[in-house]
Design an enzyme around this catalytic site. Sequence first.
Site, PDB file in Angstrom:
ATOM      1  N   GLU A 147      48.295  13.546 172.728  1.00  0.00           N
ATOM      2  CA  GLU A 147      49.551  13.324 172.007  1.00  0.00           C
ATOM      3  C   GLU A 147      49.788  11.833 171.760  1.00  0.00           C
ATOM      4  OE1 GLU A 147      53.139  14.356 174.145  1.00  0.00           O
ATOM      5  OE2 GLU A 147      54.330  14.297 172.294  1.00  0.00           O
ATOM      6  N   GLU A 153      56.930   3.365 174.418  1.00  0.00           N
ATOM      7  CA  GLU A 153      56.573   4.056 175.666  1.00  0.00           C
ATOM      8  C   GLU A 153      55.167   3.727 176.133  1.00  0.00           C
ATOM      9  OE1 GLU A 153      57.656   8.257 176.022  1.00  0.00           O
ATOM     10  OE2 GLU A 153      58.877   8.040 174.224  1.00  0.00           O
ATOM     11  N   ASP A 180      54.051  15.014 167.640  1.00  0.00           N
ATOM     12  CA  ASP A 180      55.460  15.089 168.036  1.00  0.00           C
ATOM     13  C   ASP A 180      56.274  14.408 166.933  1.00  0.00           C
ATOM     14  OD1 ASP A 180      57.955  14.201 169.165  1.00  0.00           O
ATOM     15  OD2 ASP A 180      57.141  14.431 171.183  1.00  0.00           O
ATOM     16  N   HIS A 183      57.861  10.936 167.706  1.00  0.00           N
ATOM     17  CA  HIS A 183      56.941   9.791 167.711  1.00  0.00           C
ATOM     18  C   HIS A 183      56.427   9.512 166.301  1.00  0.00           C
ATOM     19  CE1 HIS A 183      57.216   9.875 171.996  1.00  0.00           C
ATOM     20  NE2 HIS A 183      56.632  11.051 172.096  1.00  0.00           N
ATOM     21  N   ARG A 212      65.994  12.136 169.185  1.00  0.00           N
ATOM     22  CA  ARG A 212      65.504  13.045 170.226  1.00  0.00           C
ATOM     23  C   ARG A 212      66.503  14.144 170.592  1.00  0.00           C
ATOM     24  NH1 ARG A 212      60.579  11.278 174.218  1.00  0.00           N
ATOM     25  NH2 ARG A 212      59.361  12.974 173.442  1.00  0.00           N
ATOM     26  N   GLU A 241      61.076  19.426 172.336  1.00  0.00           N
ATOM     27  CA  GLU A 241      61.090  18.479 173.463  1.00  0.00           C
ATOM     28  C   GLU A 241      62.271  17.537 173.224  1.00  0.00           C
ATOM     29  OE1 GLU A 241      57.790  15.970 175.871  1.00  0.00           O
ATOM     30  OE2 GLU A 241      58.011  15.509 173.755  1.00  0.00           O
TER      31      GLU A 241
HETATM   32  C1  LER Z   1      55.680  13.760 175.799  1.00  0.00           C
HETATM   33  O1  LER Z   1      55.449  14.947 175.114  1.00  0.00           O
HETATM   34  C2  LER Z   1      56.338  12.766 174.942  1.00  0.00           C
HETATM   35  O2  LER Z   1      56.681  13.043 173.834  1.00  0.00           O
HETATM   36  C3  LER Z   1      56.525  11.416 175.459  1.00  0.00           C
HETATM   37  O3  LER Z   1      57.674  10.835 174.964  1.00  0.00           O
HETATM   38  C4  LER Z   1      56.339  11.287 176.919  1.00  0.00           C
HETATM   39  O4  LER Z   1      56.479  10.007 177.363  1.00  0.00           O
HETATM   40 MN    MN Z   2      56.160  14.975 172.912  1.00  0.00          MN
END
Ligand code: LER
Ligand code: MN
Length: 266
Positions: A147, A153, A180, A183, A212, A241
């Site tokens: 991912e 991060e 994701d 991100h 988020r 998430e």
């Molecule tokens: C984990 O799936 C994620 O999206 C991250 O932000 C974890 O640090």
């Molecule tokens: Mn994620």
Amino acid sequence: MSPNPSTFAPLLFAGRLAEGIESLPKSGFTAVEISLRHVSDLDIPWLDKRLSELGLVVSAFATGRMCLEDSLCLCDTNSLVREHLFERLVEFIHLAAHFQASLIIGGVRGKLSGNHHQKSEQRNVALDTLRHCAVIAGDLGVNLLIEPINRYETNFINTALEATELIETIGLPSVKLLLDTFHMNMEEVDPCLTIRTAKRHLRYVHFADSNRHAPGQGHINFPSILAALADIGYQGFITAEILPIPDDAQALLHTGQYLHSLMLDK
Ligand code: LER
Ligand code: MN
């Protein structure tokens, strides 16, 4: 979701897994993603029973908390840390095999530090552990999902292109891609084009809005994301998430209602 509380914020029902799992079907979900530090944190017979009673499956196990909360990160060059992490990852692979689920390789990568030479050594040790895990995962029919995570991060794989390069460097069929939306919103020029380009490797998607929160509560264009996934014939899971805002139950409900309304628009 998780059986125990966590410092990782975008988790629903952390410490209240029984309640969380029970609320999934009424929000229209068919699967649960579980975040763990250690396999022993999970009561496997209990989960088997609840899943079959509720008609649910586990989509994937998330592993990032091993780095975040236990300082066991893939890029650590300390051999004791590497061995300990490898043992834990092998346990996770067996757990995923039991549930026919995937294993997420996101935050567990950790952060690269120091000079160019040190960073390249950290990258190499991470790749080495991943290769060993990928062989075991392949034998057990489990996918390892790389991912990409935003730059605030980690500095170790931010984009789908970087993840794809790593996947192709490892070159084993058990290593796939997870995208994701949270991100991608920060790192990709055009998230829909990224999805189309990633078709060959993409096996799993996380949905979260730009802040988020639940999808539909920020400014990500989810109709276009869903259209891009449909265009590539995406058949994998989409899991939420997201932050438990205003609370776990409502965040879950909002996600289910919003995604359902988008599907009805089709
Ligand atoms: C984990 O799936 C994620 O999206 C991250 O932000 C974890 O640090
Ligand atoms: Mn994620």
